[in-house]
Design an enzyme around this catalytic site. Structure first.
Site, PDB file in Angstrom:
ATOM      1  N   ASP A  37       7.531  38.275   1.307  1.00 40.51           N
ATOM      2  CA  ASP A  37       8.444  37.397   0.589  1.00 40.51           C
ATOM      3  C   ASP A  37       9.710  37.273   1.435  1.00 40.51           C
ATOM      4  O   ASP A  37       9.713  37.620   2.622  1.00 40.51           O
ATOM      5  CB  ASP A  37       8.728  37.904  -0.829  1.00 40.51           C
ATOM      6  CG  ASP A  37       9.284  39.329  -0.845  1.00 40.51           C
ATOM      7  OD1 ASP A  37       9.908  39.751   0.152  1.00 40.51           O
ATOM      8  OD2 ASP A  37       9.106  40.028  -1.868  1.00 40.51           O
ATOM      9  N   ALA A  38      10.791  36.781   0.838  1.00 39.84           N
ATOM     10  CA  ALA A  38      12.003  36.528   1.617  1.00 39.84           C
ATOM     11  C   ALA A  38      12.611  37.801   2.200  1.00 39.84           C
ATOM     12  O   ALA A  38      13.280  37.759   3.227  1.00 39.84           O
ATOM     13  CB  ALA A  38      13.028  35.806   0.734  1.00 39.84           C
ATOM     14  N   LYS A  39      12.373  38.948   1.579  1.00 37.66           N
ATOM     15  CA  LYS A  39      12.932  40.198   2.089  1.00 37.66           C
ATOM     16  C   LYS A  39      12.350  40.542   3.462  1.00 37.66           C
ATOM     17  O   LYS A  39      12.993  41.218   4.266  1.00 37.66           O
ATOM     18  CB  LYS A  39      12.666  41.334   1.093  1.00 37.66           C
ATOM     19  CG  LYS A  39      13.363  41.158  -0.253  1.00 37.66           C
ATOM     20  CD  LYS A  39      13.226  42.384  -1.134  1.00 37.66           C
ATOM     21  CE  LYS A  39      11.797  42.669  -1.546  1.00 37.66           C
ATOM     22  NZ  LYS A  39      11.245  41.623  -2.438  1.00 37.66           N
ATOM     23  N   LYS A  73       6.027  50.180  -4.400  1.00 41.03           N
ATOM     24  CA  LYS A  73       5.666  49.349  -3.254  1.00 41.03           C
ATOM     25  C   LYS A  73       6.477  49.789  -2.036  1.00 41.03           C
ATOM     26  O   LYS A  73       7.683  49.950  -2.126  1.00 41.03           O
ATOM     27  CB  LYS A  73       5.936  47.876  -3.558  1.00 41.03           C
ATOM     28  CG  LYS A  73       5.145  47.335  -4.742  1.00 41.03           C
ATOM     29  CD  LYS A  73       5.534  45.901  -5.067  1.00 41.03           C
ATOM     30  CE  LYS A  73       4.772  45.381  -6.278  1.00 41.03           C
ATOM     31  NZ  LYS A  73       5.176  43.993  -6.631  1.00 41.03           N
ATOM     32  N   LYS A 188       7.507  31.663  -3.902  1.00 39.62           N
ATOM     33  CA  LYS A 188       8.617  32.380  -3.298  1.00 39.62           C
ATOM     34  C   LYS A 188       9.485  31.436  -2.474  1.00 39.62           C
ATOM     35  O   LYS A 188       8.982  30.536  -1.791  1.00 39.62           O
ATOM     36  CB  LYS A 188       8.091  33.502  -2.403  1.00 39.62           C
ATOM     37  CG  LYS A 188       7.256  34.544  -3.137  1.00 39.62           C
ATOM     38  CD  LYS A 188       8.099  35.380  -4.090  1.00 39.62           C
ATOM     39  CE  LYS A 188       7.274  36.518  -4.677  1.00 39.62           C
ATOM     40  NZ  LYS A 188       8.091  37.440  -5.493  1.00 39.62           N
ATOM     41  N   GLU A 243      14.349  32.771 -10.171  1.00 41.37           N
ATOM     42  CA  GLU A 243      14.288  34.229 -10.304  1.00 41.37           C
ATOM     43  C   GLU A 243      15.013  34.937  -9.172  1.00 41.37           C
ATOM     44  O   GLU A 243      14.897  34.551  -8.000  1.00 41.37           O
ATOM     45  CB  GLU A 243      12.821  34.662 -10.329  1.00 41.37           C
ATOM     46  CG  GLU A 243      12.598  36.143 -10.555  1.00 41.37           C
ATOM     47  CD  GLU A 243      11.130  36.445 -10.791  1.00 41.37           C
ATOM     48  OE1 GLU A 243      10.715  37.579 -10.501  1.00 41.37           O
ATOM     49  OE2 GLU A 243      10.394  35.549 -11.277  1.00 41.37           O
ATOM     50  N   GLU A 269      13.730  42.688 -12.762  1.00 41.78           N
ATOM     51  CA  GLU A 269      12.553  43.447 -12.360  1.00 41.78           C
ATOM     52  C   GLU A 269      12.868  44.642 -11.477  1.00 41.78           C
ATOM     53  O   GLU A 269      12.131  45.635 -11.476  1.00 41.78           O
ATOM     54  CB  GLU A 269      11.557  42.546 -11.628  1.00 41.78           C
ATOM     55  CG  GLU A 269      12.024  42.079 -10.256  1.00 41.78           C
ATOM     56  CD  GLU A 269      10.970  41.249  -9.533  1.00 41.78           C
ATOM     57  OE1 GLU A 269      10.536  41.669  -8.455  1.00 41.78           O
ATOM     58  OE2 GLU A 269      10.587  40.194 -10.055  1.00 41.78           O
ATOM     59  N   HIS A 319       7.806  41.930 -15.500  1.00 37.80           N
ATOM     60  CA  HIS A 319       7.388  41.883 -14.094  1.00 37.80           C
ATOM     61  C   HIS A 319       6.113  42.671 -13.854  1.00 37.80           C
ATOM     62  O   HIS A 319       5.985  43.817 -14.257  1.00 37.80           O
ATOM     63  CB  HIS A 319       8.510  42.460 -13.217  1.00 37.80           C
ATOM     64  CG  HIS A 319       8.111  42.686 -11.794  1.00 37.80           C
ATOM     65  ND1 HIS A 319       7.901  43.944 -11.266  1.00 37.80           N
ATOM     66  CD2 HIS A 319       7.864  41.813 -10.785  1.00 37.80           C
ATOM     67  CE1 HIS A 319       7.568  43.837  -9.992  1.00 37.80           C
ATOM     68  NE2 HIS A 319       7.534  42.558  -9.674  1.00 37.80           N
ATOM     69  N   GLU A 339       3.151  37.843 -16.233  1.00 40.12           N
ATOM     70  CA  GLU A 339       2.864  37.521 -14.836  1.00 40.12           C
ATOM     71  C   GLU A 339       1.435  37.909 -14.475  1.00 40.12           C
ATOM     72  O   GLU A 339       1.043  39.070 -14.612  1.00 40.12           O
ATOM     73  CB  GLU A 339       3.860  38.258 -13.930  1.00 40.12           C
ATOM     74  CG  GLU A 339       3.780  37.869 -12.476  1.00 40.12           C
ATOM     75  CD  GLU A 339       4.941  38.416 -11.669  1.00 40.12           C
ATOM     76  OE1 GLU A 339       5.261  37.821 -10.628  1.00 40.12           O
ATOM     77  OE2 GLU A 339       5.540  39.434 -12.071  1.00 40.12           O
TER      78      GLU A 339
END
Length: 389
Positions: A37-39, A73, A188, A243, A269, A319, A339
Protein backbone atom coordinates in the site's frame (compact mmCIF):
# COMPACT_ATOMS: atom_id res chain seq x y z
CA UNK A 1 -41.35 -23.02 46.26
CA UNK A 2 -40.41 -26.06 44.19
CA UNK A 3 -40.11 -23.84 41.11
CA UNK A 4 -37.79 -21.49 42.97
CA UNK A 5 -35.63 -24.39 44.08
CA UNK A 6 -35.35 -25.65 40.50
CA UNK A 7 -34.38 -22.21 39.21
CA UNK A 8 -31.76 -21.78 41.89
CA UNK A 9 -30.38 -25.23 41.10
CA UNK A 10 -30.03 -24.39 37.42
CA UNK A 11 -28.26 -21.13 38.23
CA UNK A 12 -25.86 -22.91 40.53
CA UNK A 13 -25.09 -25.56 37.91
CA UNK A 14 -24.53 -22.92 35.23
CA UNK A 15 -21.88 -21.16 37.30
CA UNK A 16 -20.04 -24.30 38.41
CA UNK A 17 -17.94 -24.64 35.26
CA UNK A 18 -14.30 -23.59 35.15
CA UNK A 19 -11.48 -23.23 32.64
CA UNK A 20 -9.42 -26.42 32.62
CA UNK A 21 -7.22 -26.23 29.51
CA UNK A 22 -5.73 -23.61 27.20
CA UNK A 23 -3.72 -24.04 24.02
CA UNK A 24 -1.85 -21.23 22.31
CA UNK A 25 -0.65 -21.49 18.73
CA UNK A 26 1.57 -19.17 16.72
CA UNK A 27 0.63 -19.55 13.04
CA UNK A 28 2.15 -17.61 10.15
CA UNK A 29 -0.12 -17.38 7.11
CA UNK A 30 1.81 -16.86 3.84
CA UNK A 31 0.22 -14.58 1.26
CA UNK A 32 0.01 -15.66 -2.38
CA UNK A 33 1.77 -12.49 -3.55
CA UNK A 34 3.53 -9.63 -1.69
CA UNK A 35 1.13 -6.80 -0.89
CA UNK A 36 1.97 -3.08 -1.00
CA UNK A 37 0.00 0.00 0.00
CA UNK A 38 1.13 3.63 0.22
CA UNK A 39 3.32 2.92 3.27
CA UNK A 40 5.53 0.79 1.03
CA UNK A 41 5.67 3.30 -1.83
CA UNK A 42 6.65 6.08 0.57
CA UNK A 43 9.43 3.93 2.03
CA UNK A 44 7.95 3.46 5.50
CA UNK A 45 7.40 -0.29 5.27
CA UNK A 46 8.32 -3.32 3.21
CA UNK A 47 5.79 -5.34 1.20
CA UNK A 48 3.61 -7.64 3.29
CA UNK A 49 4.36 -11.33 2.67
CA UNK A 50 2.71 -13.05 5.65
CA UNK A 51 0.37 -12.46 8.59
CA UNK A 52 1.18 -13.75 12.08
CA UNK A 53 -1.73 -15.16 14.08
CA UNK A 54 -2.05 -15.94 17.77
CA UNK A 55 -4.78 -18.54 18.35
CA UNK A 56 -6.18 -19.36 21.78
CA UNK A 57 -8.26 -22.48 22.33
CA UNK A 58 -10.03 -22.82 25.67
CA UNK A 59 -11.89 -25.79 27.17
CA UNK A 60 -13.78 -26.06 30.45
CA UNK A 61 -14.10 -28.98 32.83
CA UNK A 62 -17.68 -29.48 31.61
CA UNK A 63 -16.51 -29.87 28.02
CA UNK A 64 -17.36 -26.44 26.56
CA UNK A 65 -14.84 -24.92 24.16
CA UNK A 66 -14.04 -21.70 22.36
CA UNK A 67 -11.49 -20.39 19.88
CA UNK A 68 -10.20 -16.86 19.36
CA UNK A 69 -7.38 -15.15 17.57
CA UNK A 70 -5.32 -12.03 17.28
CA UNK A 71 -2.89 -11.12 14.53
CA UNK A 72 -0.02 -8.89 13.50
CA UNK A 73 1.40 -7.74 10.17
CA UNK A 74 5.15 -7.40 9.50
CA UNK A 75 6.17 -7.41 13.19
CA UNK A 76 4.82 -8.26 16.63
CA UNK A 77 3.50 -11.78 16.12
CA UNK A 78 6.15 -13.57 18.19
CA UNK A 79 5.76 -10.92 20.88
CA UNK A 80 2.01 -11.45 21.12
CA UNK A 81 2.55 -15.18 21.48
CA UNK A 82 5.21 -14.81 24.18
CA UNK A 83 3.12 -12.35 26.19
CA UNK A 84 0.09 -14.65 25.96
CA UNK A 85 2.25 -17.48 27.33
CA UNK A 86 3.21 -15.33 30.31
CA UNK A 87 -0.36 -14.55 31.35
CA UNK A 88 -2.41 -17.59 30.24
CA UNK A 89 -2.16 -19.40 33.57
CA UNK A 90 -4.29 -16.79 35.39
CA UNK A 91 -7.38 -18.12 33.57
CA UNK A 92 -7.09 -21.69 34.85
CA UNK A 93 -9.83 -22.55 37.35
CA UNK A 94 -11.81 -19.39 36.54
CA UNK A 95 -15.49 -19.27 35.57
CA UNK A 96 -15.59 -18.69 31.78
CA UNK A 97 -18.80 -16.69 32.16
CA UNK A 98 -16.95 -13.84 33.88
CA UNK A 99 -15.45 -12.41 30.69
CA UNK A 100 -15.13 -8.81 31.90
CA UNK A 101 -13.50 -9.90 35.13
CA UNK A 102 -11.10 -12.17 33.23
CA UNK A 103 -10.12 -9.39 30.82
CA UNK A 104 -9.09 -7.26 33.78
CA UNK A 105 -7.24 -10.17 35.38
CA UNK A 106 -5.24 -10.77 32.19
CA UNK A 107 -4.53 -7.06 31.88
CA UNK A 108 -3.21 -6.79 35.44
CA UNK A 109 -1.11 -9.91 34.97
CA UNK A 110 0.88 -7.95 32.38
CA UNK A 111 0.29 -4.44 33.69
CA UNK A 112 3.92 -3.37 33.45
CA UNK A 113 3.76 -3.42 29.62
CA UNK A 114 0.71 -1.19 29.50
CA UNK A 115 -2.92 -1.30 28.42
CA UNK A 116 -2.62 -0.91 24.66
CA UNK A 117 -0.73 -2.31 21.71
CA UNK A 118 0.86 -5.74 21.90
CA UNK A 119 -0.23 -6.28 25.50
CA UNK A 120 -3.97 -6.07 24.84
CA UNK A 121 -3.63 -7.76 21.44
CA UNK A 122 -2.39 -10.85 23.27
CA UNK A 123 -5.39 -10.61 25.60
CA UNK A 124 -7.71 -10.35 22.59
CA UNK A 125 -7.18 -13.99 21.58
CA UNK A 126 -8.33 -15.18 25.03
CA UNK A 127 -11.24 -12.74 25.16
CA UNK A 128 -12.56 -13.71 21.74
CA UNK A 129 -12.27 -17.40 22.63
CA UNK A 130 -14.33 -16.81 25.77
CA UNK A 131 -17.09 -15.06 23.79
CA UNK A 132 -17.04 -17.88 21.24
CA UNK A 133 -17.36 -20.40 24.08
CA UNK A 134 -20.24 -18.51 25.66
CA UNK A 135 -22.19 -18.32 22.40
CA UNK A 136 -21.57 -22.00 21.63
CA UNK A 137 -22.78 -23.00 25.08
CA UNK A 138 -25.96 -20.99 24.43
CA UNK A 139 -26.34 -22.65 21.02
CA UNK A 140 -26.35 -19.26 19.27
CA UNK A 141 -24.27 -17.45 16.68
CA UNK A 142 -22.25 -14.78 18.47
CA UNK A 143 -24.28 -12.04 16.74
CA UNK A 144 -27.49 -13.46 18.23
CA UNK A 145 -25.95 -13.73 21.68
CA UNK A 146 -24.95 -10.06 21.52
CA UNK A 147 -28.38 -9.01 20.24
CA UNK A 148 -28.30 -8.80 16.45
CA UNK A 149 -30.03 -5.99 14.55
CA UNK A 150 -29.72 -7.85 11.24
CA UNK A 151 -28.88 -11.21 9.71
CA UNK A 152 -26.56 -9.80 7.04
CA UNK A 153 -24.16 -6.87 6.72
CA UNK A 154 -23.08 -4.74 3.76
CA UNK A 155 -19.64 -5.88 2.65
CA UNK A 156 -16.87 -4.25 0.63
CA UNK A 157 -13.67 -5.65 -0.83
CA UNK A 158 -10.15 -4.31 -0.22
CA UNK A 159 -7.83 -7.12 -1.23
CA UNK A 160 -8.23 -6.45 -4.96
CA UNK A 161 -7.26 -2.78 -4.83
CA UNK A 162 -3.72 -2.68 -3.47
CA UNK A 163 -1.14 -0.42 -5.07
CA UNK A 164 1.04 -3.45 -5.83
CA UNK A 165 -1.53 -4.41 -8.45
CA UNK A 166 -1.42 -2.63 -11.82
CA UNK A 167 -4.61 -0.79 -12.76
CA UNK A 168 -5.61 -3.47 -15.30
CA UNK A 169 -5.56 -6.08 -12.54
CA UNK A 170 -7.51 -3.82 -10.20
CA UNK A 171 -10.20 -3.33 -12.84
CA UNK A 172 -10.43 -7.09 -13.35
CA UNK A 173 -10.77 -7.50 -9.58
CA UNK A 174 -13.62 -4.99 -9.60
CA UNK A 175 -15.54 -7.18 -12.03
CA UNK A 176 -14.81 -10.33 -10.05
CA UNK A 177 -15.90 -8.72 -6.78
CA UNK A 178 -19.17 -7.40 -8.18
CA UNK A 179 -19.86 -10.78 -9.81
CA UNK A 180 -19.29 -12.43 -6.42
CA UNK A 181 -22.01 -10.24 -4.89
CA UNK A 182 -19.77 -7.82 -2.98
CA UNK A 183 -21.42 -4.46 -2.39
CA UNK A 184 -18.46 -2.08 -2.21
CA UNK A 185 -14.99 -1.65 -3.73
CA UNK A 186 -12.15 0.00 -1.82
CA UNK A 187 -8.87 0.90 -3.50
CA UNK A 188 -5.61 2.14 -2.07
CA UNK A 189 -4.31 5.66 -2.70
CA UNK A 190 -1.64 7.83 -1.05
CA UNK A 191 1.11 7.49 -3.66
CA UNK A 192 3.91 10.08 -3.75
CA UNK A 193 2.38 11.36 -7.00
CA UNK A 194 -1.21 12.42 -6.25
CA UNK A 195 -1.97 12.61 -9.98
CA UNK A 196 -1.39 8.85 -10.19
CA UNK A 197 -3.98 8.41 -7.45
CA UNK A 198 -6.48 10.59 -9.29
CA UNK A 199 -6.12 8.55 -12.49
CA UNK A 200 -6.57 5.34 -10.52
CA UNK A 201 -9.71 6.60 -8.79
CA UNK A 202 -11.22 7.83 -12.06
CA UNK A 203 -10.59 4.51 -13.80
CA UNK A 204 -12.11 2.43 -11.01
CA UNK A 205 -15.07 4.76 -10.60
CA UNK A 206 -15.82 4.49 -14.30
CA UNK A 207 -15.52 0.69 -14.25
CA UNK A 208 -17.85 0.37 -11.26
CA UNK A 209 -20.41 2.47 -13.08
CA UNK A 210 -22.72 2.81 -10.10
CA UNK A 211 -23.00 -0.95 -9.59
CA UNK A 212 -21.34 -0.82 -6.15
CA UNK A 213 -20.21 1.65 -3.51
CA UNK A 214 -16.65 2.99 -3.71
CA UNK A 215 -14.15 3.87 -0.99
CA UNK A 216 -10.47 4.95 -1.00
CA UNK A 217 -7.77 4.35 1.63
CA UNK A 218 -4.60 6.47 1.97
CA UNK A 219 -3.06 4.50 4.87
CA UNK A 220 -2.03 7.66 6.78
CA UNK A 221 0.26 9.00 4.05
CA UNK A 222 -0.87 12.62 3.61
CA UNK A 223 -0.25 15.81 5.53
CA UNK A 224 -3.22 18.05 6.31
CA UNK A 225 -3.07 20.28 3.19
CA UNK A 226 -2.64 17.30 0.85
CA UNK A 227 -5.54 15.45 2.45
CA UNK A 228 -7.78 18.49 2.13
CA UNK A 229 -6.86 19.01 -1.54
CA UNK A 230 -7.44 15.36 -2.37
CA UNK A 231 -10.69 15.32 -0.44
CA UNK A 232 -12.05 18.26 -2.39
CA UNK A 233 -11.10 16.62 -5.68
CA UNK A 234 -12.98 13.49 -4.60
CA UNK A 235 -16.32 15.21 -3.94
CA UNK A 236 -17.73 14.58 -7.46
CA UNK A 237 -17.15 10.83 -7.10
CA UNK A 238 -19.63 10.46 -4.21
CA UNK A 239 -17.31 8.14 -2.29
CA UNK A 240 -18.69 6.28 0.70
CA UNK A 241 -15.59 7.37 2.62
CA UNK A 242 -11.95 8.44 2.52
CA UNK A 243 -10.01 6.22 4.90
CA UNK A 244 -6.97 7.16 6.99
CA UNK A 245 -6.10 10.36 5.13
CA UNK A 246 -3.84 11.45 8.01
CA UNK A 247 -1.72 9.96 10.76
CA UNK A 248 -3.94 7.71 12.87
CA UNK A 249 -3.35 9.85 15.97
CA UNK A 250 -4.04 13.22 14.32
CA UNK A 251 -7.37 13.78 16.05
CA UNK A 252 -7.58 17.50 15.21
CA UNK A 253 -6.64 17.02 11.56
CA UNK A 254 -9.28 14.36 11.02
CA UNK A 255 -11.83 16.55 12.77
CA UNK A 256 -11.09 19.41 10.36
CA UNK A 257 -11.51 17.13 7.35
CA UNK A 258 -14.75 15.68 8.70
CA UNK A 259 -16.12 19.19 9.24
CA UNK A 260 -15.11 20.67 5.87
CA UNK A 261 -15.57 17.82 3.40
CA UNK A 262 -18.83 16.34 2.16
CA UNK A 263 -17.17 12.94 1.74
CA UNK A 264 -17.23 11.02 5.04
CA UNK A 265 -13.97 10.37 6.88
CA UNK A 266 -13.11 6.89 8.20
CA UNK A 267 -10.29 5.90 10.53
CA UNK A 268 -9.47 3.96 13.70
CA UNK A 269 -8.06 0.65 12.48
CA UNK A 270 -4.51 1.34 13.69
CA UNK A 271 -5.55 2.37 17.19
CA UNK A 272 -4.84 -0.15 19.92
CA UNK A 273 -7.07 0.76 22.87
CA UNK A 274 -10.51 2.03 23.81
CA UNK A 275 -9.05 5.31 25.05
CA UNK A 276 -7.51 6.09 21.67
CA UNK A 277 -10.90 5.64 20.01
CA UNK A 278 -12.56 7.84 22.62
CA UNK A 279 -10.40 10.74 21.43
CA UNK A 280 -11.68 10.32 17.87
CA UNK A 281 -15.30 10.04 18.99
CA UNK A 282 -15.30 12.95 21.43
CA UNK A 283 -13.61 15.30 18.95
CA UNK A 284 -15.96 14.51 16.03
CA UNK A 285 -12.98 13.26 14.02
CA UNK A 286 -14.76 10.50 12.09
CA UNK A 287 -17.97 9.68 10.28
CA UNK A 288 -17.10 5.96 10.09
CA UNK A 289 -15.33 4.50 13.11
CA UNK A 290 -13.12 1.51 12.22
CA UNK A 291 -12.08 -0.38 15.35
CA UNK A 292 -10.36 -3.75 15.07
CA UNK A 293 -11.34 -6.19 17.84
CA UNK A 294 -8.02 -8.11 17.88
CA UNK A 295 -6.10 -4.82 17.99
CA UNK A 296 -8.06 -3.15 20.81
CA UNK A 297 -8.10 -6.14 23.15
CA UNK A 298 -10.97 -8.29 21.96
CA UNK A 299 -14.74 -8.23 21.87
CA UNK A 300 -15.12 -6.91 25.42
CA UNK A 301 -13.24 -3.73 24.50
CA UNK A 302 -14.77 -3.47 21.03
CA UNK A 303 -18.26 -3.36 22.54
CA UNK A 304 -17.25 -0.40 24.72
CA UNK A 305 -16.21 1.50 21.59
CA UNK A 306 -19.50 0.59 19.89
CA UNK A 307 -21.53 1.92 22.80
CA UNK A 308 -19.77 5.28 22.60
CA UNK A 309 -20.03 5.38 18.81
CA UNK A 310 -23.75 4.60 18.85
CA UNK A 311 -24.33 7.48 21.26
CA UNK A 312 -22.71 9.79 18.68
CA UNK A 313 -24.67 8.18 15.81
CA UNK A 314 -21.43 7.23 14.06
CA UNK A 315 -21.34 4.61 11.35
CA UNK A 316 -19.27 1.47 11.87
CA UNK A 317 -16.87 -0.30 9.50
CA UNK A 318 -14.59 -2.67 11.44
CA UNK A 319 -11.15 -3.42 10.04
CA UNK A 320 -10.09 -6.85 8.68
CA UNK A 321 -10.95 -10.18 10.45
CA UNK A 322 -14.42 -10.53 8.93
CA UNK A 323 -14.82 -13.87 10.72
CA UNK A 324 -15.10 -11.91 13.98
CA UNK A 325 -16.37 -8.53 12.83
CA UNK A 326 -19.35 -9.83 10.89
CA UNK A 327 -20.96 -10.81 14.20
CA UNK A 328 -20.07 -7.54 15.90
CA UNK A 329 -21.28 -5.41 12.99
CA UNK A 330 -24.58 -7.32 12.91
CA UNK A 331 -25.13 -6.29 16.53
CA UNK A 332 -24.52 -2.56 15.86
CA UNK A 333 -27.60 -0.35 15.81
CA UNK A 334 -26.83 1.70 12.69
CA UNK A 335 -26.32 0.04 9.30
CA UNK A 336 -22.60 -0.92 9.18
CA UNK A 337 -20.10 -2.26 6.67
CA UNK A 338 -17.78 -5.26 7.05
CA UNK A 339 -14.49 -5.68 5.17
CA UNK A 340 -14.15 -8.73 2.92
CA UNK A 341 -10.71 -10.33 2.80
CA UNK A 342 -10.24 -13.84 1.48
CA UNK A 343 -6.70 -14.01 2.87
CA UNK A 344 -7.79 -15.98 5.95
CA UNK A 345 -9.75 -18.63 4.04
CA UNK A 346 -6.94 -21.25 4.22
CA UNK A 347 -6.98 -21.07 8.03
CA UNK A 348 -10.57 -22.23 8.45
CA UNK A 349 -12.82 -25.04 7.31
CA UNK A 350 -15.84 -22.76 6.89
CA UNK A 351 -16.64 -19.99 4.39
CA UNK A 352 -18.79 -16.89 4.81
CA UNK A 353 -21.59 -16.45 2.29
CA UNK A 354 -22.23 -13.28 0.26
CA UNK A 355 -25.48 -12.36 -1.49
CA UNK A 356 -26.65 -9.13 -3.09
CA UNK A 357 -23.88 -6.99 -1.67
CA UNK A 358 -24.18 -8.38 1.87
CA UNK A 359 -22.35 -10.93 3.99
CA UNK A 360 -24.68 -13.37 5.73
CA UNK A 361 -24.27 -14.01 9.45
CA UNK A 362 -23.62 -17.76 9.81
CA UNK A 363 -26.14 -19.81 11.74
CA UNK A 364 -23.43 -21.95 13.33
CA UNK A 365 -22.98 -21.42 17.10
CA UNK A 366 -20.29 -19.01 18.27
CA UNK A 367 -18.05 -17.50 15.64
CA UNK A 368 -18.74 -20.55 13.53
CA UNK A 369 -15.10 -21.28 12.68
CA UNK A 370 -12.77 -24.25 13.12
CA UNK A 371 -9.09 -24.45 12.22
CA UNK A 372 -8.24 -26.28 9.00
CA UNK A 373 -5.71 -29.06 8.66
CA UNK A 374 -3.68 -26.76 6.41
CA UNK A 375 -3.31 -24.21 9.20
CA UNK A 376 -1.36 -26.73 11.26
CA UNK A 377 1.40 -26.82 8.63
CA UNK A 378 2.02 -23.10 9.23
CA UNK A 379 2.33 -23.45 13.01
CA UNK A 380 5.66 -22.27 14.42
CA UNK A 381 5.04 -22.67 18.16
CA UNK A 382 2.50 -24.17 20.53
CA UNK A 383 1.95 -24.15 24.30
CA UNK A 384 -0.60 -25.85 26.56
CA UNK A 385 -1.74 -24.94 30.06
CA UNK A 386 -3.77 -27.04 32.49
CA UNK A 387 -5.21 -30.44 31.65
CA UNK A 388 -7.64 -31.19 28.84
CA UNK A 389 -10.93 -32.64 30.16
Amino acid sequence: MDTQIQVDSRLQTGSADSIAWIKLSSIFLPLKTPISDAKVLTGRQKPLTEVAFLFAEIETKNGHSGIGFSYSKRAGGPGQYEHAKEIAHVLLGEDPNDIGKLWNKLCWAGASVGRSGLAVQAIAAFDIALWDLKAKRAGLPLAKLLGAHRDSVQCYNTSGGFLSSPIEEVLDNVEQSIAAGIGGIKIKVGQPDMHADLKRVAAVHERIGGRAAMMVDANQQWDRPSAMRFGRLMEPYNLTWIEEPLDAYDVEGHAALAAQLDTPIATGEMLASVLEHIALIQNNSVDFIQPDAPRVGGITQFLKICALAEAKKLQLAPHFAMEIHLHLAAAYELEPWVEHFDWLDPLFNERLEIQNGRMLVPTRPGLGITLSEQSQHWKRAESEFGQRP
